[in-house]
Design an enzyme around this catalytic site. Structure first.
Site, PDB file in Angstrom:
ATOM      1  N   LYS A  30       0.835  -1.210   0.000  1.00 51.49           N
ATOM      2  CA  LYS A  30       0.000   0.000   0.000  1.00 51.49           C
ATOM      3  C   LYS A  30       0.867   1.257   0.000  1.00 51.49           C
ATOM      4  O   LYS A  30       0.656   2.181  -0.793  1.00 51.49           O
ATOM      5  CB  LYS A  30      -0.921   0.028   1.240  1.00 51.49           C
ATOM      6  CG  LYS A  30      -1.919  -1.104   1.281  1.00 51.49           C
ATOM      7  CD  LYS A  30      -2.818  -0.997   2.494  1.00 51.49           C
ATOM      8  CE  LYS A  30      -2.087  -1.154   3.820  1.00 51.49           C
ATOM      9  NZ  LYS A  30      -1.470  -2.472   4.020  1.00 51.49           N
ATOM     10  N   ASP A 212      -1.699   7.792   3.713  1.00 46.73           N
ATOM     11  CA  ASP A 212      -1.278   6.451   4.137  1.00 46.73           C
ATOM     12  C   ASP A 212      -1.911   6.139   5.493  1.00 46.73           C
ATOM     13  O   ASP A 212      -2.289   7.049   6.223  1.00 46.73           O
ATOM     14  CB  ASP A 212       0.254   6.409   4.252  1.00 46.73           C
ATOM     15  CG  ASP A 212       0.804   4.984   4.202  1.00 46.73           C
ATOM     16  OD1 ASP A 212      -0.002   4.039   4.072  1.00 46.73           O
ATOM     17  OD2 ASP A 212       2.031   4.820   4.284  1.00 46.73           O
ATOM     18  N   GLU A 213      -2.032   4.881   5.850  1.00 49.24           N
ATOM     19  CA  GLU A 213      -2.581   4.456   7.144  1.00 49.24           C
ATOM     20  C   GLU A 213      -3.945   5.122   7.399  1.00 49.24           C
ATOM     21  O   GLU A 213      -4.219   5.628   8.484  1.00 49.24           O
ATOM     22  CB  GLU A 213      -1.619   4.820   8.290  1.00 49.24           C
ATOM     23  CG  GLU A 213      -0.196   4.330   8.103  1.00 49.24           C
ATOM     24  CD  GLU A 213       0.001   2.861   8.482  1.00 49.24           C
ATOM     25  OE1 GLU A 213      -0.975   2.218   8.892  1.00 49.24           O
ATOM     26  OE2 GLU A 213       1.130   2.365   8.330  1.00 49.24           O
ATOM     27  N   GLN A 243      -5.588  -3.211  10.780  1.00 45.33           N
ATOM     28  CA  GLN A 243      -4.463  -2.589  11.467  1.00 45.33           C
ATOM     29  C   GLN A 243      -4.860  -1.298  12.173  1.00 45.33           C
ATOM     30  O   GLN A 243      -4.013  -0.457  12.484  1.00 45.33           O
ATOM     31  CB  GLN A 243      -3.327  -2.303  10.493  1.00 45.33           C
ATOM     32  CG  GLN A 243      -2.664  -3.556   9.963  1.00 45.33           C
ATOM     33  CD  GLN A 243      -1.466  -3.224   9.089  1.00 45.33           C
ATOM     34  OE1 GLN A 243      -0.454  -2.746   9.562  1.00 45.33           O
ATOM     35  NE2 GLN A 243      -1.603  -3.451   7.796  1.00 45.33           N
ATOM     36  N   ARG A 624       5.097  -7.366  10.985  1.00 46.15           N
ATOM     37  CA  ARG A 624       6.317  -6.578  10.772  1.00 46.15           C
ATOM     38  C   ARG A 624       7.464  -7.466  10.312  1.00 46.15           C
ATOM     39  O   ARG A 624       8.487  -6.991   9.836  1.00 46.15           O
ATOM     40  CB  ARG A 624       6.767  -5.844  12.065  1.00 46.15           C
ATOM     41  CG  ARG A 624       5.785  -4.834  12.639  1.00 46.15           C
ATOM     42  CD  ARG A 624       5.294  -3.857  11.626  1.00 46.15           C
ATOM     43  NE  ARG A 624       4.002  -4.258  11.098  1.00 46.15           N
ATOM     44  CZ  ARG A 624       3.494  -3.810   9.952  1.00 46.15           C
ATOM     45  NH1 ARG A 624       4.154  -2.962   9.215  1.00 46.15           N
ATOM     46  NH2 ARG A 624       2.330  -4.226   9.510  1.00 46.15           N
TER      47      ARG A 624
HETATM   48  P1  ATP Z   1       1.719  -2.125   5.956  1.00 39.23           P
HETATM   49  O1  ATP Z   1       0.296  -2.574   5.961  1.00 39.23           O
HETATM   50  O2  ATP Z   1       2.531  -2.839   6.983  1.00 39.23           O
HETATM   51  O3  ATP Z   1       1.860  -0.644   5.999  1.00 39.23           O
HETATM   52  P2  ATP Z   1       2.078  -1.986   3.122  1.00 39.23           P
HETATM   53  O4  ATP Z   1       0.873  -2.579   2.529  1.00 39.23           O
HETATM   54  O5  ATP Z   1       2.185  -0.525   3.148  1.00 39.23           O
HETATM   55  O6  ATP Z   1       2.324  -2.614   4.568  1.00 39.23           O
HETATM   56  P3  ATP Z   1       4.631  -1.875   1.832  1.00 39.23           P
HETATM   57  O7  ATP Z   1       5.416  -1.448   3.007  1.00 39.23           O
HETATM   58  O8  ATP Z   1       4.321  -0.889   0.782  1.00 39.23           O
HETATM   59  O9  ATP Z   1       3.302  -2.603   2.334  1.00 39.23           O
HETATM   60  O10 ATP Z   1       5.328  -3.127   1.152  1.00 39.23           O
HETATM   61  C1  ATP Z   1       5.816  -4.232   1.896  1.00 39.23           C
HETATM   62  C2  ATP Z   1       7.099  -4.758   1.283  1.00 39.23           C
HETATM   63  O11 ATP Z   1       6.814  -5.366   0.049  1.00 39.23           O
HETATM   64  C3  ATP Z   1       8.080  -3.658   1.006  1.00 39.23           C
HETATM   65  O12 ATP Z   1       9.376  -4.121   1.262  1.00 39.23           O
HETATM   66  C4  ATP Z   1       7.869  -3.388  -0.477  1.00 39.23           C
HETATM   67  O13 ATP Z   1       9.027  -2.846  -1.075  1.00 39.23           O
HETATM   68  C5  ATP Z   1       7.548  -4.759  -1.005  1.00 39.23           C
HETATM   69  N1  ATP Z   1       6.684  -4.730  -2.214  1.00 39.23           N
HETATM   70  C6  ATP Z   1       5.469  -4.179  -2.316  1.00 39.23           C
HETATM   71  N2  ATP Z   1       4.943  -4.367  -3.546  1.00 39.23           N
HETATM   72  C7  ATP Z   1       5.866  -5.074  -4.261  1.00 39.23           C
HETATM   73  C8  ATP Z   1       5.928  -5.571  -5.603  1.00 39.23           C
HETATM   74  N3  ATP Z   1       4.941  -5.399  -6.471  1.00 39.23           N
HETATM   75  N4  ATP Z   1       7.032  -6.247  -5.959  1.00 39.23           N
HETATM   76  C9  ATP Z   1       8.040  -6.441  -5.079  1.00 39.23           C
HETATM   77  N5  ATP Z   1       8.052  -5.997  -3.812  1.00 39.23           N
HETATM   78  C10 ATP Z   1       6.980  -5.305  -3.389  1.00 39.23           C
HETATM   79 MG    MG Z   2       2.341   0.842   4.735  1.00 38.50          MG
END
Ligand code: ATP
Ligand code: MG
Length: 690
Positions: A30, A212-213, A243, A624
């Protein structure tokens, strides 16, 4: 641009013509969607400064700007990346005039607020009660109520009395030209709601807003967002209802439910692939969150393979738990070649005070660490002293800052004099600083007291003038050094502390803080508080203006190779290869309601809702971890002053781990120690480099 995004992510990035909600579980990318969307909007021709990305913390803002820089280079520095509060500061500084606020208003911290409340109630209140009032007032403010409205809706005498105190509190804030943290959201909201010209200006200024969040926004933040984006609703919100962990602070999932109603044209995009964690970790997370009711059904899968089983570690006491955690870190380091960096480890827990035993154990083992989300640098008395001086340069109406600065260090101006000055100010409706220069003051004060006050007043004016002229790192450093000498602050610290060691530590904090101020004046570090990154030099006064918003010197933390100790709340959005969740003991996580004497229960009587929020907290913790996860619990826990027998958290059972693999082998410790010895021996054998 499509590099490193899956189809659903790409769809979210490319949809820029209207409101967009990305609703997805942890680690599904996200936040990555947000950074890539910033880049995409710029590539589409939107000016960087017309893009606002709102993060939950300053630290997250710094990180996001860093990532955006990686994608689009220098253009990233003009994008507005900040928290809702920082955006609020910017809006109120620019347009607060229409609310009767001068641009140099002060931002009060928790302690100022508590002492103003105590004062407003007549001065006999203890700090705990004042903090409870503050809590209630803050909740009201977050619901969009002012004192009059709060009074009208008060349920009982208790609430009515708090509403009356709130009324006096509001009056004081106006007099001091000061705002508290909640005002940083409610005032911008008022600005946009009641002043069409201001609203039009901001709606035109912002081409796209990304949040975000989103699940942790509160009602006023949502209203603010709506007014910022207007009817067209060009925004992207990303979040995960599982979350949501700030319900206790007024965040509400209603914001998620309202979006599709308020914006029928809302594009909802779901992401299902988790790119962060192994299947073993993700399964444990899914199992834990399972029992919670689903706002939006979601499934998450990972292609990173099964990975190491999740381990459960039991310990006799907190000290033992810390020892076992350290042994685990050493074991994981010993088992891999090359060993993972220290920064790939995190130890997470429910409450700040739980850090202590881990700090001790890590220090004993000579392992570098940092505590994040704990007591902030800015809460230290010495730093607050200095900030009070800065605040007074910026806003001479700031009475709380005046009182702190004039008494730290002591300059022979006694309480009687200050009380008389206060009475004079109140009688003439002026701030203490303005009162001090009033031609009528001499009639009420003895000569000597008056001279002292005047000298202080002139000195502040002089400092303010000089701080305005002082620009760049070198000049700022020289100015601050000279000022600290003039007020003899080092001596003040040594006089005030029995222990020389403590005084020395305080003084070194002061020096570090000044150095950091100087670097900001030199434009050497990003201004995460201000709404934009300005890499030009700044005047010391400008630097001082944004300090109130910062809670950590986070910029310094970047790239340190250290183990992270953090509360679960502060770990949101972050990831580490190896995570230990500590204190996963029934009564700690989930936190036991009756342990806090029912204090929190006032906020929400709904035990089930609280259990669900605790479960989400556990889910945040588990997710995490990227590669290994251990959860540890203690057989005894503190309850008030006593130690009581304790059980593993119900969340451990809910993770549904396989019994054959979950228990960590106690021989790990032995193996780790052996490996550590071997490494040390090898280090000694190798000639030093350089
Ligand atoms: P959270 O809910 O904990 O905030 P999030 O949904 O924001 O998580 P991100 O932090 O954006 O997730 O991504 C999690 C990990 O996955 C990061 O290391 C990111 O670089 C990697 N990632 C996300 N999308 C891809 C993708 N399409 N290909 C490869 N790696 C990815
Ligand atoms: Mg995030």
């Amino acid at each position: 641009m499509s590099a490193g995004l899956n189809l659903a992510q790409l769809q979210a990035v490319r949809f820029t013509s209207g409101p967009c909600l990305v609703l997805a579980g942890a680690g599904s990318g996200k936040t990555r969607v947000i950074t890539h969307k910033i880049a995409h909007l710029i590539e589409q021709g939107m000016e960087p400064k017309r893009i606002a990305a709102i993060t939950f913390t300053n630290k997250a803002a710094a990180e996001m700007r860093e990532r955006a820089k990686g994608l689009i280079g220098k253009a990233a520095k003009d994008v507005v990346v900040c928290t809702f509060h920082a955006l609020g500061v910017r809006m109120v500084r620019e347009d607060g005039k229409v609310l009767g606020l001068k641009p140099q208003f002060s931002i009060l911290d928790q302690d100022d607020v508590t002492s103003i409340l105590k004062d407003a109630a007549g001065g006999t209140t203890d700090a705990a009660t004042a903090r409870q009032w503050q809590w209630t007032i803050s909740l009201w403010k977050n619901m969009g109520l002012n004192a009059t409205q709060a009074l009208a809706q008060a349920k009982d005498d208790h609430e009515r009395s708090i509403a009356l105190i709130m009324q006096r509190y509001e009056e004081r804030l106006t007099a001091y030209q000061s705002v508290d943290f909640d005002d940083l959201i409610s005032l911008p909201l008022k600005l946009l709601r009641d002043h069409p010209e201001v609203r039009a200006k901001w709606q035109a200024a912002l081409g796209h807003v990304l949040v975000d969040e989103y699940q942790d926004t509160n009602a006023t933040q949502y209203e603010l967002l709506k007014l910022l984006v207007g009817e067209r609703g060009r925004f992207t919100a990303v979040g995960d209802d599982d979350q949501s962990i700030y319900g206790w602070r007024g965040a509400t999932l209603d914001n998620l439910k309202k979006l599709p109603v308020d914006y029928p044209q809302l594009q909802v995009i779901k992401l299902e692939q988790n790119y962060r964690s192994t299947s073993a970790i993700l399964r444990a997370a899914n199992n834990v969150i399972g029992p919670n009711p689903k706002l939006f059904p979601k499934t998450l899968f990972s292609e990173l393979g099964e990975g190491e089983p999740v381990r459960v570690v039991d310990a006799d006491s907190e000290e033992h738990e810390a020892e076992r955690a350290v042994a685990r870190l050493q074991g994981l380091r010993a088992a891999a070649n090359p060993p993972p960096d220290w920064k790939s480890f995190a130890i997470l827990y429910r409450a700040n005070h739980q850090a202590k035993p881990f700090e001790k154990a890590l220090r004993k083992a000579n392992i570098p660490y940092k505590v994040s989300g704990g007591t902030s640098f800015f809460d230290r008395a010495e730093i607050r002293d200095l900030c009070a001086w800065f605040r007074l340069w910026i806003n001479s109406d700031d009475d709380p800052a005046f009182l702190r600065a004039i008494t730290n260090p002591k300059r022979g101006i006694g309480h009687t004099t200050l009380a008389q000055l206060g009475a004079f100010g109140a009688a003439h409706h002026t701030s203490l600083f303005a009162a001090l220069f009033s031609p009528m003051l001499p009639a009420t004060l003895p000569r000597r007291a008056l001279d002292g006050l005047h000298e202080f007043g002139r000195y502040i004016n002089d400092l303010e003038y000089r701080a305005r002229q002082t620009r760049g790192a070198e000049a700022a450093r020289a100015f601050l050094t000279e000022w600290l000498q003039e007020i003899d602050y080092e001596k003040h610290l040594y006089d005030g502390e029995d222990s020389e060691k403590v005084a020395a530590a305080r003084w070194s904090n002061v020096l570090e803080f000044c150095d950091w101020m100087a670097q900001r004046a030199g434009g050497q570090i990003d201004d995460t508080a201000g709404a934009t990154t300005q890499m030009e030099t700044k005047s010391l006064l400008e630097v001082a203006q944004n300090i109130a918003l910062l809670s950590t010197l986070s910029e310094r933390e970047k790239d340190q190779d250290v183990v992270t100790l953090s509360t679960l709340h502060a770990s949101k959005g972050l990831e580490w290869p190896h995570v230990i969740l500590a204190g996963v003991t029934e009564g700690m996580l989930p936190f036991k309601l009756d342990d806090d004497g029912g204090r929190q229960q006032k906020v929400s009587d709904d035990t089930l809702a609280r259990l669900q929020e605790e479960r989400r907290l556990m889910y945040v913790g588990i997710t995490r971890a990227q590669r290994t996860l251990a959860v540890s619990w203690t057989k005894k826990r503190k309850k008030g002053r006593e130690m009581v027998a304790a059980q593993p958290s119900r969340f451990i059972a809910e993770m549904a781990l396989s019994a054959s693999t979950a228990r960590e082998d106690p021989r790990e410790k032995l193996k780790a120690l052996r490996a550590e010895f071997a490494r040390k021996a090898q280090e000694r054998a190798e000639p030093p480099v350089g």
